[in-house]
Design a protein around this motif. Sequence first.
Motif, PDB file in Angstrom:
ATOM      1  N   SER A 196       0.844  -1.199   0.000  1.00 45.12           N
ATOM      2  CA  SER A 196       0.000   0.000   0.000  1.00 45.12           C
ATOM      3  C   SER A 196       0.875   1.243   0.000  1.00 45.12           C
ATOM      4  O   SER A 196       1.986   1.234   0.543  1.00 45.12           O
ATOM      5  N   VAL A 197       0.331   2.305  -0.599  1.00 46.80           N
ATOM      6  CA  VAL A 197       1.029   3.582  -0.614  1.00 46.80           C
ATOM      7  C   VAL A 197       0.126   4.619   0.050  1.00 46.80           C
ATOM      8  O   VAL A 197      -1.059   4.733  -0.270  1.00 46.80           O
ATOM      9  N   LEU A 198       0.669   5.356   0.991  1.00 42.43           N
ATOM     10  CA  LEU A 198      -0.072   6.375   1.735  1.00 42.43           C
ATOM     11  C   LEU A 198       0.073   7.721   1.043  1.00 42.43           C
ATOM     12  O   LEU A 198       1.188   8.178   0.769  1.00 42.43           O
ATOM     13  N   ALA A 199      -1.054   8.356   0.760  1.00 42.22           N
ATOM     14  CA  ALA A 199      -1.053   9.695   0.166  1.00 42.22           C
ATOM     15  C   ALA A 199      -1.162  10.731   1.279  1.00 42.22           C
ATOM     16  O   ALA A 199      -2.205  10.828   1.924  1.00 42.22           O
ATOM     17  N   PRO A 200      -0.113  11.511   1.546  1.00 39.01           N
ATOM     18  CA  PRO A 200      -0.194  12.498   2.629  1.00 39.01           C
ATOM     19  C   PRO A 200      -1.159  13.638   2.326  1.00 39.01           C
ATOM     20  O   PRO A 200      -1.794  14.174   3.234  1.00 39.01           O
ATOM     21  N   ASP A 201      -1.256  14.038   1.052  1.00 39.35           N
ATOM     22  CA  ASP A 201      -2.072  15.190   0.671  1.00 39.35           C
ATOM     23  C   ASP A 201      -3.160  14.757  -0.299  1.00 39.35           C
ATOM     24  O   ASP A 201      -3.020  13.762  -1.012  1.00 39.35           O
ATOM     25  N   THR A 483      -4.732  13.224  10.141  1.00 39.32           N
ATOM     26  CA  THR A 483      -4.850  13.882   8.832  1.00 39.32           C
ATOM     27  C   THR A 483      -5.513  15.242   8.973  1.00 39.32           C
ATOM     28  O   THR A 483      -5.070  16.229   8.383  1.00 39.32           O
ATOM     29  N   LYS A 484      -6.575  15.308   9.780  1.00 40.26           N
ATOM     30  CA  LYS A 484      -7.251  16.599   9.944  1.00 40.26           C
ATOM     31  C   LYS A 484      -6.372  17.578  10.717  1.00 40.26           C
ATOM     32  O   LYS A 484      -6.337  18.768  10.397  1.00 40.26           O
ATOM     33  N   LEU A 485      -5.656  17.084  11.731  1.00 41.90           N
ATOM     34  CA  LEU A 485      -4.754  17.965  12.478  1.00 41.90           C
ATOM     35  C   LEU A 485      -3.611  18.435  11.593  1.00 41.90           C
ATOM     36  O   LEU A 485      -3.212  19.599  11.662  1.00 41.90           O
ATOM     37  N   ARG A 486      -3.082  17.554  10.768  1.00 41.41           N
ATOM     38  CA  ARG A 486      -2.002  17.933   9.855  1.00 41.41           C
ATOM     39  C   ARG A 486      -2.460  19.047   8.912  1.00 41.41           C
ATOM     40  O   ARG A 486      -1.741  20.015   8.667  1.00 41.41           O
ATOM     41  N   ASP A 487      -3.676  18.899   8.376  1.00 38.70           N
ATOM     42  CA  ASP A 487      -4.218  19.946   7.505  1.00 38.70           C
ATOM     43  C   ASP A 487      -4.305  21.272   8.255  1.00 38.70           C
ATOM     44  O   ASP A 487      -4.012  22.337   7.700  1.00 38.70           O
ATOM     45  N   PHE A 488      -4.725  21.197   9.521  1.00 34.28           N
ATOM     46  CA  PHE A 488      -4.810  22.421  10.319  1.00 34.28           C
ATOM     47  C   PHE A 488      -3.441  23.064  10.509  1.00 34.28           C
ATOM     48  O   PHE A 488      -3.289  24.285  10.368  1.00 34.28           O
ATOM     49  N   LEU A 489      -2.449  22.283  10.860  1.00 33.69           N
ATOM     50  CA  LEU A 489      -1.119  22.836  11.122  1.00 33.69           C
ATOM     51  C   LEU A 489      -0.549  23.524   9.884  1.00 33.69           C
ATOM     52  O   LEU A 489       0.078  24.585   9.991  1.00 33.69           O
ATOM     53  N   LYS A 494       0.189  28.874   7.294  1.00 35.87           N
ATOM     54  CA  LYS A 494       0.019  29.503   5.976  1.00 35.87           C
ATOM     55  C   LYS A 494       0.894  28.853   4.909  1.00 35.87           C
ATOM     56  O   LYS A 494       1.428  29.524   4.027  1.00 35.87           O
ATOM     57  N   VAL A 495       1.033  27.536   4.976  1.00 36.83           N
ATOM     58  CA  VAL A 495       1.772  26.819   3.936  1.00 36.83           C
ATOM     59  C   VAL A 495       0.902  25.723   3.331  1.00 36.83           C
ATOM     60  O   VAL A 495       1.407  24.786   2.715  1.00 36.83           O
ATOM     61  N   ASP A 496      -0.428  25.827   3.516  1.00 34.33           N
ATOM     62  CA  ASP A 496      -1.318  24.823   2.938  1.00 34.33           C
ATOM     63  C   ASP A 496      -1.377  24.955   1.425  1.00 34.33           C
ATOM     64  O   ASP A 496      -1.434  23.964   0.708  1.00 34.33           O
ATOM     65  N   GLU A 497      -1.386  26.172   0.937  1.00 34.50           N
ATOM     66  CA  GLU A 497      -1.350  26.419  -0.500  1.00 34.50           C
ATOM     67  C   GLU A 497      -0.241  27.436  -0.741  1.00 34.50           C
ATOM     68  O   GLU A 497      -0.366  28.598  -0.378  1.00 34.50           O
ATOM     69  N   VAL A 498       0.836  26.982  -1.350  1.00 37.51           N
ATOM     70  CA  VAL A 498       2.000  27.860  -1.469  1.00 37.51           C
ATOM     71  C   VAL A 498       2.496  27.882  -2.906  1.00 37.51           C
ATOM     72  O   VAL A 498       2.384  26.903  -3.642  1.00 37.51           O
ATOM     73  N   PRO A 499       3.045  28.998  -3.338  1.00 42.97           N
ATOM     74  CA  PRO A 499       3.687  29.038  -4.647  1.00 42.97           C
ATOM     75  C   PRO A 499       5.046  28.353  -4.587  1.00 42.97           C
ATOM     76  O   PRO A 499       5.540  27.991  -3.516  1.00 42.97           O
ATOM     77  N   THR A 580      11.519  28.622  13.446  1.00 43.21           N
ATOM     78  CA  THR A 580      12.853  28.627  12.846  1.00 43.21           C
ATOM     79  C   THR A 580      13.079  27.416  11.941  1.00 43.21           C
ATOM     80  O   THR A 580      14.216  27.119  11.586  1.00 43.21           O
ATOM     81  N   GLN A 581      12.006  26.727  11.572  1.00 43.51           N
ATOM     82  CA  GLN A 581      12.162  25.651  10.595  1.00 43.51           C
ATOM     83  C   GLN A 581      12.531  26.249   9.234  1.00 43.51           C
ATOM     84  O   GLN A 581      11.932  27.228   8.791  1.00 43.51           O
ATOM     85  N   PRO A 582      13.526  25.689   8.558  1.00 46.31           N
ATOM     86  CA  PRO A 582      14.046  26.305   7.325  1.00 46.31           C
ATOM     87  C   PRO A 582      12.982  26.544   6.255  1.00 46.31           C
ATOM     88  O   PRO A 582      13.015  27.569   5.578  1.00 46.31           O
ATOM     89  N   TYR A 583      12.036  25.607   6.100  1.00 47.80           N
ATOM     90  CA  TYR A 583      11.030  25.802   5.061  1.00 47.80           C
ATOM     91  C   TYR A 583      10.185  27.036   5.333  1.00 47.80           C
ATOM     92  O   TYR A 583       9.886  27.823   4.425  1.00 47.80           O
ATOM     93  N   LEU A 584       9.786  27.211   6.579  1.00 48.75           N
ATOM     94  CA  LEU A 584       8.959  28.362   6.932  1.00 48.75           C
ATOM     95  C   LEU A 584       9.728  29.658   6.703  1.00 48.75           C
ATOM     96  O   LEU A 584       9.186  30.636   6.164  1.00 48.75           O
ATOM     97  N   LEU A 585      10.979  29.687   7.106  1.00 52.12           N
ATOM     98  CA  LEU A 585      11.793  30.887   6.929  1.00 52.12           C
ATOM     99  C   LEU A 585      12.033  31.182   5.450  1.00 52.12           C
ATOM    100  O   LEU A 585      12.044  32.347   5.031  1.00 52.12           O
TER     101      LEU A 585
END
Length: 767
Positions: A196-201, A483-489, A494-499, A580-585
């Motif tokens: 099985s393969v898990l789809a995170p998004d 999954t619902k908590l992950r979507d919330f975080l 503000k990285v749920d939909e990002v360019p 201070t996570q690099p992706y957020l910065l």
Amino acid sequence: MTFRPIYMLLGSVGLMGFSLMGQVGKAPKPIDGAKIFEQQCAPCHGDKGQGGKGFSKPLVGNRSLAELTKFISQSMPPGPKKCPAPDAAKVAAYIYKTFYSPLAQERNRPARVTLSRLTVRQFRNAVADLVGGSRPVVPAEAGRGLRGEYFKARDLQAKDRVIDRVDPEVKFDFGTDGPEPGKFDPRYFSTVWQGSVLAPDTGEYEFVVRSDQAVRLWVNGYKEPLIDAFVRSKTDVEFKASITLLGGRAYPIRLEFSKATQGVDEPEKQKAKPVQRASVSLLWTRPKHATETIPSRCLFPELSPETYVVTTPFPADDRSIGYERGNSVSKEWDDATTAAALETAAYVASHLTNLSGIQETDPKRKERLIGFCHDFVERAFRRPLSPEIEATYITKQFAATPDLEMAVKRVVLLALQSPRFLYREIGAGKTDSYLTASQLAFELWDTLPDPELRRAAEHNELTTPEQLEKQTERMANDPRAWTKLRDFLMLWLKVDEVPDIVKSAKRFPGFDATTASDLRTSLELFLENKARSKESDYRELMLSRTEFLNGSLAKWYGANLPPDAPFQPVEVDQRSGVITQPYLLARFAYLDNSSPIHRGVLIVRNLLGRTLNPPPSAFAPLAPSLHPDLTTRQRVALQTKPAMCNTCHGIINPLGFTLEKFDAIGRLRDAENGKPIDATGSYLSRSGTVVKFSGADELAKYLATSDEAHSAFVEKLFVHLVKQPPLAYGPKTLPKLQSEFAENQYSIRKLMVRIAVATALDGGRNR
């Protein structure tokens, strides 16, 4: 003097006709927007913008503050004399904040639970569970990887199987030897990987198989392969195909690999030729990610059943007040639900034997299909069916046609178009256990009640706090709750939909889409490690020194890892939690420089829950080339120095400055333009206390312990789960939840439980 109603100029929005020129012969005294409105606007529009004599429509709309200001200065009052720009800005700001904007409208409404339809996410999850039945969304977490069976012939027969093992991922270069030297003829062997393969998004996934041999790939069903390259051109080595998947669910996957000349059996001729190399890799391109080998954390050796996924496109749900909700119905949404119902009905009819377990030769097929439809409609409506509803939705449909497949299609189509399916059952009236079960399922899982919830509802076991606590504790430990908590975080940050994150090739050579994708994975792993842990401690989100790096990211962020190292936790003294996570910065930064403003806005709005006015539409940062000797901090301070800017930037900038030790990709730095980094900052709290910070570490500690930050987090999680305004459940709801949050050692999982219990007990009806 008579004015035309301004709502004739604005459509549904009326503004005042007024003169702000001051008294004749006297210099105007400076007054604020509230006073201007009281003196010049309220007589016509009402003291709260509710409408007045001659201007009956309320003063509400959806223009931005800048647009509203521009309209007032250019159009008000009607006639040759217009409102001076400074006064227009003042009164527009007051109107916008007090009753005009969507946020103000929501705040000023009487607290109530509003009628709510299923969101797009809830619709798709509910349909998937309706069609597939209630079953685990992921296999038991006994291991990671895919089961690999290796055969010494091209045919996959048990007698030829040599190796049976779990491979963490599919990324093999067999060279000229085969899987194991001496056990295989390197000219003839085959392998099948399955599990099985898990789809995170949720979204479209592109699966990629790279191989110089024959391959076939199935994902979420074995009727037709997603990729079929068993007979291929010798020059083709990469094969791609896309499929839509729902996040948080596991899907069956099977990859077949064969090293042989397909359709030809000439072993003697093959032995006379040199042994050719063989390799195979299984990759994917996730939504918002670059192409990568499917990692072991997303693979299970156990098989999952096929999941039906609605592919009909839907319009986006309303997020105008900061969270996703289903309170608006448009023609586009109605068309989408109709198309999705037609799509689902066709799928059910074409897979009827498999879904129902009823054979076409069964002498009691009609009666049993009626029972299948009864169960389908009952689960769709989340409660037992009355005789009248059963007659309308099932009996009449079977009576209308002798074609049993057509009757089933009619039942499915009618059920999925019914308001009983499409709308949430929250509203005025007496609650019952079935309503409670539905409410809990949608709040914690975004889908229908499972068999255990339905059983509890049937036995009226969802009425006391103890019963609710037991059920919600069970549900909070289910993968669907994560999954619902992950979507919330992701939404909270503000990285749920990002360019795409693009950085200067001159400043950061080698930073590409793959690097940005790895950084996003790094953030996802950090959030899961902290928020999905046993403690699920909010404070750890703010204070942890951990970042997740692989070999590729290690070279950017100074970790000592091998180039091919998988993702793993690395402790870094100068990292301070999620801020201070690099992706957020990197996300909240410019092409080649940091952005204290963007980083500060994230902290003010999302982590501290403060309201900010939108920036002027013409805002543009000062180019570094105009002031090459200044640091980013100095340029920002220079640009936002005017008083009209400082209302908001007096809060934003000092918080954003605390993160200045991190550059545009989130790397640590000590200097900029040859000058030492100044990472000091401050914050004027709601209580009026000025808090000073010497850098990110002290800001993180404040966010971890501040009642203000805790309150913002509780409220934002509440609206994400419940999709209703908290005040609809009484003025004491949020304070009580915040108090319980502290009592439970700031456990995010327990907070989810307490929110679900509180809303289930109240239901918005007992205020």
